[in-house]
Design an enzyme around this catalytic site. Structure first.
Site, PDB file in Angstrom:
ATOM      1  N   SER A   1      41.790  67.792  82.780  1.00  0.00           N
ATOM      2  CA  SER A   1      43.091  67.539  83.388  1.00  0.00           C
ATOM      3  C   SER A   1      43.275  68.255  84.718  1.00  0.00           C
ATOM      4  O   SER A   1      43.891  67.708  85.639  1.00  0.00           O
ATOM      5  CB  SER A   1      44.214  67.960  82.433  1.00  0.00           C
ATOM      6  OG  SER A   1      44.105  67.299  81.202  1.00  0.00           O
TER       7      SER A   1
ATOM      8  N   HIS B   1      46.943  72.555  85.260  1.00  0.00           N
ATOM      9  CA  HIS B   1      47.273  71.324  85.971  1.00  0.00           C
ATOM     10  C   HIS B   1      47.727  71.615  87.398  1.00  0.00           C
ATOM     11  O   HIS B   1      47.275  70.978  88.357  1.00  0.00           O
ATOM     12  CB  HIS B   1      48.381  70.571  85.224  1.00  0.00           C
ATOM     13  CG  HIS B   1      47.919  69.997  83.927  1.00  0.00           C
ATOM     14  ND1 HIS B   1      48.757  69.308  83.076  1.00  0.00           N
ATOM     15  CD2 HIS B   1      46.705  69.997  83.310  1.00  0.00           C
ATOM     16  CE1 HIS B   1      48.086  68.906  82.011  1.00  0.00           C
ATOM     17  NE2 HIS B   1      46.843  69.326  82.134  1.00  0.00           N
TER      18      HIS B   1
END
Length: 237
Positions: A126, A172
């Site tokens: 991610s 992230h």
């Protein structure tokens, strides 16, 4: 003038990244079963935990980006990589695309090492994929196309990251920042630092690669440095 690059006609690097992620996930499933691939020895040897990196296992800053906790986890990430990666690879060229991907991955790991909870166990692509979102935003801005659709996608994903349990928001955001910075180094920096008379393709390419190398060293240095400075708890698996 835009830097020269190896022009890609097919997004083979994106397909290769997807294949590697799926292969690693399959090996984890073979070891531990589809219900708990995180219990595989391959997984535990490569996931990201502060105390492990502090013990000198620095490879985890990279390998954690190729491990996934579940079928849904790997499926969502690989679908996102397929959607984002194809156009970006064709736009940036293979080498620069891979550089942005790795820098974003390491930037996400660095953010985890610097700011995440000591007990957090982190894995997944991610961070790198958020980096590709940042890269897409920079390219859209450079092309002077409305950034609203990309901003909405980024905003939605950031909100989702904060809303769902067990999501590494810091990983992230770190990936997003480093991916955007790496792409800006390619498409904006040469024009900013080179005199107008020296903006040939070779010079622009050199500036871009020097900046990418600096960002790679920065991301890796932050992750390793955080591990060296770590003096928190020792986590027993």
């Amino acid at each position: 003038m835009a830097p020269t690059r190896a022009v890609a006609t097919q997004p083979y690097a994106t397909y290769a990244l997807i294949a590697v992620n799926l292969l690693v996930f399959a090996l984890c499933v073979l070891q531990a079963g589809v219900g708990d691939p995180g219990a595989a020895s391959i997984f535990s040897a490569g996931d990201l935990l502060k105390s492990d990196v502090a013990a000198g296992e620095y490879w985890r800053l990279l390998t954690a980006g190729f491990l996934h906790f579940s079928v849904m986890h790997v499926a969502v990430n690989m679908l996102s990589l397929y959607i984002l990666g194809r156009d970006l690879e064709l736009s940036l060229g293979v080498a620069r695309y891979l550089a942005v991907y790795v820098i974003a991955l390491l930037g996400g790991s660095a953010a985890v090492m610097l700011f995440e909870d000591d007990r957090a166990l982190t894995a997944g692509a991610s961070g790198a994929i958020y980096g590709l979102m940042g890269a897409m935003l920079v390219i859209i801005l450079k092309a002077r196309v409305s950034p609203v659709p990309v901003l909405l996608i980024i905003g939605f994903n950031v909100v989702l990251s904060f809303s769902l349990p067990g999501i590494s928001v810091l990983g992230h955001l770190g990936g997003l920042a480093f991916g955007a910075a790496a792409t800006a180094a390619i498409v904006y920096l040469p024009e900013a630092v080179l005199p107008s008379g020296r903006r040939d393709a070779r010079s622009a390419s050199l500036v871009g690669w020097v900046a990418l190398a600096a960002l790679l060293v920065l991301a890796l240095g932050l992750g390793v440095g955080a591990g060296i400075a770590y003096d928190g708890l020792t986590y027993i698996r």
